[in-house]
Design a protein around this motif. Structure first.
Motif, PDB file in Angstrom:
ATOM      1  N   UNK A 180      48.735 -45.320  23.069  1.00  0.00           N
ATOM      2  CA  UNK A 180      48.723 -46.536  22.254  1.00  0.00           C
ATOM      3  C   UNK A 180      49.665 -47.599  22.809  1.00  0.00           C
ATOM      4  N   UNK A 181      49.478 -48.828  22.327  1.00  0.00           N
ATOM      5  CA  UNK A 181      50.462 -49.880  22.570  1.00  0.00           C
ATOM      6  C   UNK A 181      51.567 -49.699  21.549  1.00  0.00           C
ATOM      7  N   UNK A 182      52.795 -49.866  21.974  1.00  0.00           N
ATOM      8  CA  UNK A 182      53.941 -49.783  21.072  1.00  0.00           C
ATOM      9  C   UNK A 182      54.472 -51.195  20.892  1.00  0.00           C
ATOM     10  N   UNK A 183      54.689 -51.588  19.652  1.00  0.00           N
ATOM     11  CA  UNK A 183      55.212 -52.916  19.342  1.00  0.00           C
ATOM     12  C   UNK A 183      56.491 -52.758  18.532  1.00  0.00           C
ATOM     13  N   UNK A 184      57.539 -53.459  18.937  1.00  0.00           N
ATOM     14  CA  UNK A 184      58.711 -53.544  18.062  1.00  0.00           C
ATOM     15  C   UNK A 184      58.909 -55.002  17.714  1.00  0.00           C
ATOM     16  N   UNK A 185      59.116 -55.237  16.425  1.00  0.00           N
ATOM     17  CA  UNK A 185      59.126 -56.603  15.926  1.00  0.00           C
ATOM     18  C   UNK A 185      60.115 -56.759  14.774  1.00  0.00           C
ATOM     19  N   UNK A 186      60.684 -57.948  14.669  1.00  0.00           N
ATOM     20  CA  UNK A 186      61.529 -58.258  13.516  1.00  0.00           C
ATOM     21  C   UNK A 186      60.665 -58.450  12.272  1.00  0.00           C
ATOM     22  N   UNK A 187      59.595 -59.203  12.417  1.00  0.00           N
ATOM     23  CA  UNK A 187      58.692 -59.443  11.294  1.00  0.00           C
ATOM     24  C   UNK A 187      59.418 -59.932  10.060  1.00  0.00           C
ATOM     25  N   UNK A 188      59.230 -59.214   8.955  1.00  0.00           N
ATOM     26  CA  UNK A 188      59.828 -59.620   7.678  1.00  0.00           C
ATOM     27  C   UNK A 188      61.338 -59.413   7.646  1.00  0.00           C
ATOM     28  N   UNK A 189      61.917 -58.767   8.654  1.00  0.00           N
ATOM     29  CA  UNK A 189      63.373 -58.591   8.722  1.00  0.00           C
ATOM     30  C   UNK A 189      64.075 -59.805   9.329  1.00  0.00           C
ATOM     31  N   UNK A 190      63.325 -60.809   9.750  1.00  0.00           N
ATOM     32  CA  UNK A 190      63.890 -61.949  10.470  1.00  0.00           C
ATOM     33  C   UNK A 190      65.041 -62.604   9.707  1.00  0.00           C
ATOM     34  N   UNK A 191      64.812 -62.962   8.453  1.00  0.00           N
ATOM     35  CA  UNK A 191      65.841 -63.691   7.694  1.00  0.00           C
ATOM     36  C   UNK A 191      67.037 -62.806   7.384  1.00  0.00           C
ATOM     37  N   UNK A 192      66.801 -61.555   7.008  1.00  0.00           N
ATOM     38  CA  UNK A 192      67.899 -60.618   6.762  1.00  0.00           C
ATOM     39  C   UNK A 192      68.730 -60.383   8.010  1.00  0.00           C
ATOM     40  N   UNK A 193      68.078 -60.302   9.165  1.00  0.00           N
ATOM     41  CA  UNK A 193      68.791 -60.133  10.428  1.00  0.00           C
ATOM     42  C   UNK A 193      69.714 -61.312  10.696  1.00  0.00           C
ATOM     43  N   UNK A 194      69.226 -62.518  10.434  1.00  0.00           N
ATOM     44  CA  UNK A 194      70.044 -63.708  10.688  1.00  0.00           C
ATOM     45  C   UNK A 194      71.234 -63.779   9.733  1.00  0.00           C
ATOM     46  N   UNK A 195      71.030 -63.400   8.487  1.00  0.00           N
ATOM     47  CA  UNK A 195      72.125 -63.424   7.506  1.00  0.00           C
ATOM     48  C   UNK A 195      73.186 -62.392   7.884  1.00  0.00           C
ATOM     49  N   UNK A 196      72.761 -61.168   8.244  1.00  0.00           N
ATOM     50  CA  UNK A 196      73.730 -60.140   8.652  1.00  0.00           C
ATOM     51  C   UNK A 196      74.497 -60.580   9.896  1.00  0.00           C
ATOM     52  N   UNK A 197      73.817 -61.193  10.853  1.00  0.00           N
ATOM     53  CA  UNK A 197      74.501 -61.667  12.065  1.00  0.00           C
ATOM     54  C   UNK A 197      75.496 -62.772  11.721  1.00  0.00           C
ATOM     55  N   UNK A 198      75.098 -63.676  10.839  1.00  0.00           N
ATOM     56  CA  UNK A 198      75.966 -64.782  10.438  1.00  0.00           C
ATOM     57  C   UNK A 198      77.222 -64.278   9.729  1.00  0.00           C
ATOM     58  N   UNK A 199      77.064 -63.239   8.897  1.00  0.00           N
ATOM     59  CA  UNK A 199      78.197 -62.699   8.153  1.00  0.00           C
ATOM     60  C   UNK A 199      78.994 -61.662   8.943  1.00  0.00           C
TER      61      UNK A 199
END
Length: 170
Positions: free
Chosen positions: A128-147
């Motif tokens: 299979x093709x393997x995909x890793x993606x932020x998707x719906x985690x995009x905004x949470x990832x940015x907030x955690x990085x900011x804090x």
């Protein structure tokens, strides 16, 4: 705009097809013949635990040496391959070359996705093709990085279209 896409197409073709990333060049290929049979080297093309060591970049790309690792995150053997990063005006293409100088894996960015999203495929067309993606985690990832949280990024991992896991960067 059209010229940019032509250059991107050429660079992607150079990084994959022109480097041997195609089914015909891997027909009857013995994937890492000296690997432990328990690791199933024809399916698991890289060691389960690996360390990447970055090499100094140069004009046409960048290389990352791959070494097997152990649970203590130390080198557990000799070099098993190299990840190559090839520039493109729209996205970079990554290819994995084993110690027999065979390009066996490629990875590229998925376009028109929110945040980071990459697709990994085997050059022999198997599996299979393997995909890793932020998707719906995009905004949470940015907030955690900011804090400044320890766990900065979360990615969803898909095998074809089925979610099979979550990767968390710490």
């Amino acid at each position: 705009f059209l010229l940019v896409w032509i250059v991107q197409g050429f660079m992607y073709t150079y990084a994959t097809f022109m480097q041997g990333c195609r089914q015909s060049s891997l027909a009857d290929y013995n994937y890492d013949g000296d690997a432990d049979p328990q690791d199933n080297p024809a399916y698991n093309l890289m060691p389960r635990l690996s360390l990447l060591i970055e090499r100094r970049p140069w004009h046409w790309g960048q290389a990352f040496y791959v070494f097997p690792s152990n649970s203590a995150n130390t080198i557990a053997g000799g070099q098993v391959g190299t990840w190559w990063r090839t520039w493109g005006p729209i996205f970079e293409t990554y290819t994995y070359e084993d110690m027999s100088s065979k390009t066996i894996i490629y990875m590229r960015r998925n376009l028109l996705r929110l945040g980071s999203s990459h697709r990994i495929g085997r050059c022999d067309g198997k599996g299979p093709f393997v995909t890793f993606t932020e998707g719906s985690n995009f905004f949470g990832n940015r907030i955690r990085a900011l804090l400044g949280y320890n766990q900065a990024m979360s990615f969803k991992i898909y095998s074809d279209n089925d979610e099979v896991g979550i990767a968390e960067e710490s």
